[in-house]
Write a protein that holds these residues in place. Structure first.
Motif, PDB file in Angstrom:
ATOM      1  N   MET A  20       0.834  -1.207   0.000  1.00 15.19           N
ATOM      2  CA  MET A  20       0.000   0.000   0.000  1.00 15.19           C
ATOM      3  C   MET A  20       0.870   1.259   0.000  1.00 15.19           C
ATOM      4  SD  MET A  20      -2.921  -1.283   2.651  1.00 15.19           S
ATOM      5  CE  MET A  20      -3.856   0.217   2.648  1.00 15.19           C
ATOM      6  N   LEU A  21       1.952   1.241   0.768  1.00  5.94           N
ATOM      7  CA  LEU A  21       2.847   2.395   0.820  1.00  5.94           C
ATOM      8  C   LEU A  21       3.577   2.586  -0.508  1.00  5.94           C
ATOM      9  CD1 LEU A  21       4.266   1.978   4.426  1.00  5.94           C
ATOM     10  CD2 LEU A  21       2.564   3.630   3.624  1.00  5.94           C
ATOM     11  N   LEU A  22       3.934   1.487  -1.159  1.00  6.12           N
ATOM     12  CA  LEU A  22       4.565   1.569  -2.471  1.00  6.12           C
ATOM     13  C   LEU A  22       3.599   2.154  -3.494  1.00  6.12           C
ATOM     14  CD1 LEU A  22       6.979   0.969  -4.330  1.00  6.12           C
ATOM     15  CD2 LEU A  22       6.005  -1.304  -4.683  1.00  6.12           C
ATOM     16  N   LYS A  23       2.363   1.671  -3.460  1.00  9.44           N
ATOM     17  CA  LYS A  23       1.342   2.201  -4.371  1.00  9.44           C
ATOM     18  C   LYS A  23       1.121   3.689  -4.129  1.00  9.44           C
ATOM     19  CE  LYS A  23      -3.454   1.742  -5.810  1.00  9.44           C
ATOM     20  NZ  LYS A  23      -4.132   2.934  -5.344  1.00  9.44           N
ATOM     21  N   GLU A  24       1.121   4.100  -2.851  1.00  8.66           N
ATOM     22  CA  GLU A  24       0.958   5.522  -2.538  1.00  8.66           C
ATOM     23  C   GLU A  24       2.073   6.342  -3.175  1.00  8.66           C
ATOM     24  OE1 GLU A  24       0.835   8.609   1.264  1.00  8.66           O
ATOM     25  OE2 GLU A  24       1.364   6.519   1.615  1.00  8.66           O
ATOM     26  N   ARG A  25       3.303   5.863  -3.049  1.00  9.48           N
ATOM     27  CA  ARG A  25       4.447   6.605  -3.587  1.00  9.48           C
ATOM     28  C   ARG A  25       4.407   6.648  -5.117  1.00  9.48           C
ATOM     29  NH1 ARG A  25       8.571   9.116  -1.390  1.00  9.48           N
ATOM     30  NH2 ARG A  25       8.265   7.994   0.540  1.00  9.48           N
ATOM     31  N   LEU A  26       4.042   5.526  -5.749  1.00  9.52           N
ATOM     32  CA  LEU A  26       4.049   5.458  -7.213  1.00  9.52           C
ATOM     33  C   LEU A  26       2.904   6.238  -7.851  1.00  9.52           C
ATOM     34  CD1 LEU A  26       5.006   1.701  -7.740  1.00  9.52           C
ATOM     35  CD2 LEU A  26       6.480   3.721  -7.993  1.00  9.52           C
ATOM     36  N   THR A  27       1.797   6.385  -7.139  1.00 12.01           N
ATOM     37  CA  THR A  27       0.633   7.064  -7.710  1.00 12.01           C
ATOM     38  C   THR A  27       0.440   8.461  -7.138  1.00 12.01           C
ATOM     39  OG1 THR A  27      -0.862   6.096  -6.072  1.00 12.01           O
ATOM     40  CG2 THR A  27      -0.555   4.878  -8.140  1.00 12.01           C
ATOM     41  N   ARG A  28       1.459   8.984  -6.469  1.00 11.65           N
ATOM     42  CA  ARG A  28       1.365  10.318  -5.857  1.00 11.65           C
ATOM     43  C   ARG A  28       1.129  11.364  -6.944  1.00 11.65           C
ATOM     44  NH1 ARG A  28       5.826  11.295  -1.773  1.00 11.65           N
ATOM     45  NH2 ARG A  28       4.347  10.138  -0.512  1.00 11.65           N
ATOM     46  N   PRO A  29       0.092  12.193  -6.773  1.00 13.67           N
ATOM     47  CA  PRO A  29      -0.174  13.222  -7.780  1.00 13.67           C
ATOM     48  C   PRO A  29       0.855  14.350  -7.710  1.00 13.67           C
ATOM     49  CG  PRO A  29      -1.687  13.452  -5.941  1.00 13.67           C
ATOM     50  CD  PRO A  29      -0.884  12.198  -5.696  1.00 13.67           C
ATOM     51  N   ALA A  30       1.004  15.048  -8.799  1.00 16.42           N
ATOM     52  CA  ALA A  30       1.906  16.197  -8.826  1.00 16.42           C
ATOM     53  C   ALA A  30       1.307  17.319  -7.988  1.00 16.42           C
ATOM     54  CB  ALA A  30       2.103  16.664 -10.260  1.00 16.42           C
ATOM     55  N   ALA A  31       2.143  18.020  -7.261  1.00 16.72           N
ATOM     56  CA  ALA A  31       1.685  19.131  -6.433  1.00 16.72           C
ATOM     57  C   ALA A  31       1.401  20.342  -7.310  1.00 16.72           C
ATOM     58  CB  ALA A  31       2.747  19.472  -5.393  1.00 16.72           C
ATOM     59  N   ILE A  32       0.381  21.084  -6.935  1.00 15.50           N
ATOM     60  CA  ILE A  32       0.075  22.305  -7.679  1.00 15.50           C
ATOM     61  C   ILE A  32       1.169  23.330  -7.414  1.00 15.50           C
ATOM     62  CG2 ILE A  32      -2.414  21.911  -7.622  1.00 15.50           C
ATOM     63  CD1 ILE A  32      -2.586  24.063  -5.452  1.00 15.50           C
ATOM     64  N   GLN A  33       1.360  24.205  -8.359  1.00 17.24           N
ATOM     65  CA  GLN A  33       2.395  25.232  -8.247  1.00 17.24           C
ATOM     66  C   GLN A  33       1.735  26.561  -7.893  1.00 17.24           C
ATOM     67  OE1 GLN A  33       5.714  24.471  -8.507  1.00 17.24           O
ATOM     68  NE2 GLN A  33       4.920  22.390  -8.620  1.00 17.24           N
ATOM     69  N   ARG A  34       2.249  27.204  -6.860  1.00 15.31           N
ATOM     70  CA  ARG A  34       1.769  28.522  -6.455  1.00 15.31           C
ATOM     71  C   ARG A  34       2.933  29.504  -6.537  1.00 15.31           C
ATOM     72  NH1 ARG A  34      -0.268  25.219  -2.245  1.00 15.31           N
ATOM     73  NH2 ARG A  34      -2.519  25.025  -2.293  1.00 15.31           N
ATOM     74  N   ALA A  35       2.602  30.778  -6.584  1.00 11.94           N
ATOM     75  CA  ALA A  35       3.630  31.810  -6.485  1.00 11.94           C
ATOM     76  C   ALA A  35       4.284  31.678  -5.114  1.00 11.94           C
ATOM     77  CB  ALA A  35       3.000  33.182  -6.653  1.00 11.94           C
ATOM     78  N   ALA A  36       5.536  32.065  -5.008  1.00  7.10           N
ATOM     79  CA  ALA A  36       6.309  31.883  -3.778  1.00  7.10           C
ATOM     80  C   ALA A  36       5.631  32.511  -2.570  1.00  7.10           C
ATOM     81  CB  ALA A  36       7.708  32.452  -3.952  1.00  7.10           C
ATOM     82  N   GLU A  37       5.089  33.714  -2.739  1.00  2.20           N
ATOM     83  CA  GLU A  37       4.445  34.372  -1.591  1.00  2.20           C
ATOM     84  C   GLU A  37       3.142  33.678  -1.190  1.00  2.20           C
ATOM     85  OE1 GLU A  37       3.745  36.325  -5.444  1.00  2.20           O
ATOM     86  OE2 GLU A  37       5.572  36.251  -4.297  1.00  2.20           O
ATOM     87  N   PHE A  54      -2.635   6.562  10.585  1.00  2.00           N
ATOM     88  CA  PHE A  54      -1.880   5.305  10.562  1.00  2.00           C
ATOM     89  C   PHE A  54      -1.243   5.268   9.178  1.00  2.00           C
ATOM     90  CE2 PHE A  54      -5.076   2.760  13.404  1.00  2.00           C
ATOM     91  CZ  PHE A  54      -4.813   3.600  14.464  1.00  2.00           C
ATOM     92  N   ARG A  55      -0.008   4.859   9.092  1.00  5.63           N
ATOM     93  CA  ARG A  55       0.684   4.875   7.798  1.00  5.63           C
ATOM     94  C   ARG A  55       0.003   4.028   6.728  1.00  5.63           C
ATOM     95  NH1 ARG A  55       5.585   6.278   6.401  1.00  5.63           N
ATOM     96  NH2 ARG A  55       6.050   4.241   5.534  1.00  5.63           N
ATOM     97  N   THR A  56      -0.534   2.883   7.080  1.00  9.44           N
ATOM     98  CA  THR A  56      -1.093   1.993   6.065  1.00  9.44           C
ATOM     99  C   THR A  56      -2.612   2.011   6.001  1.00  9.44           C
ATOM    100  OG1 THR A  56      -0.959   0.131   7.598  1.00  9.44           O
ATOM    101  CG2 THR A  56       0.891   0.434   6.070  1.00  9.44           C
ATOM    102  N   CYS A  57      -3.252   2.951   6.661  1.00 11.32           N
ATOM    103  CA  CYS A  57      -4.709   3.084   6.588  1.00 11.32           C
ATOM    104  C   CYS A  57      -5.078   3.635   5.208  1.00 11.32           C
ATOM    105  CB  CYS A  57      -5.191   4.031   7.687  1.00 11.32           C
ATOM    106  SG  CYS A  57      -6.872   4.624   7.459  1.00 11.32           S
ATOM    107  N   PRO A  58      -5.946   2.951   4.457  1.00  9.99           N
ATOM    108  CA  PRO A  58      -6.287   3.430   3.113  1.00  9.99           C
ATOM    109  C   PRO A  58      -6.927   4.817   3.110  1.00  9.99           C
ATOM    110  CG  PRO A  58      -7.399   1.347   3.601  1.00  9.99           C
ATOM    111  CD  PRO A  58      -6.588   1.699   4.793  1.00  9.99           C
ATOM    112  N   PRO A  99      -8.365   8.769   9.641  1.00  8.66           N
ATOM    113  CA  PRO A  99      -7.621   9.995   9.866  1.00  8.66           C
ATOM    114  C   PRO A  99      -8.434  11.005  10.671  1.00  8.66           C
ATOM    115  CG  PRO A  99      -8.521  10.017   7.653  1.00  8.66           C
ATOM    116  CD  PRO A  99      -8.863   8.672   8.250  1.00  8.66           C
ATOM    117  N   CYS A 100      -7.710  11.852  11.368  1.00  6.58           N
ATOM    118  CA  CYS A 100      -8.340  12.905  12.158  1.00  6.58           C
ATOM    119  C   CYS A 100      -7.454  14.145  12.054  1.00  6.58           C
ATOM    120  CB  CYS A 100      -8.506  12.462  13.608  1.00  6.58           C
ATOM    121  SG  CYS A 100      -9.540  13.569  14.571  1.00  6.58           S
TER     122      CYS A 100
END
Length: 129
Positions: A20-37, A54-58, A99-100
């Motif tokens: 599950m953790l491997l799948k999370e890393r491989l399917t991680r979406p690209a982060a949106i880009q914002r202006a620095a400020e 929990f690390r492996t909680c879906p 998650p909370c």
């Protein structure tokens, strides 16, 4: 019978967790880009947020994926292996359900937001892409 069932699920978690953790890393979406400020302001606002997970909680993985997509550096606490985090969550919410999201307001008041869908909706509304 109960110990056998617990052993089964523990074994299942041990076997599936790394996948599950491997799948999370491989399917991680690209982060949106914002202006620095703007990103600096987002990072400042994220200091008032803490995700208990929990690390492996879906459902936790789902929230972490969205946080990554939105480019949110939210503090994460492992309520499964960190006894302090687990007791904080239990004391504040009465359960160790993850998650909370702990939201600390400017005036010091604290709100706890459970359920992955509600957390994702809150993050999308507070930090629009």
């Amino acid at each position: 019978m109960k110990p056998l069932i617990r052993l089964f699920f523990k074994t299942l978690r041990v076997l599936l967790g790394p996948l599950m953790l491997l799948k999370e890393r491989l399917t991680r979406p690209a982060a949106i880009q914002r202006a620095a400020e703007k990103q600096a302001e987002v990072e400042r606002q994220c200091q008032s947020l803490t995700l208990y997970q929990f690390r492996t909680c879906p459902f936790c993985i789902k929230v972490r994926q969205e946080m990554h997509r939105l480019g949110l550096p939210v503090e994460k606490r492992d309520a499964q292996h960190d006894e302090v985090a687990r007791s904080e969550l239990l004391q504040a919410t009465g359960a160790t359900k993850v998650p909370c999201l702990k939201i600390t307001a400017h005036n010091g008041s604290i709100e706890w937001l459970g359920d992955s869908g509600k957390i994702i909706d809150y993050l999308r509304q507070k930090f629009p892409a």
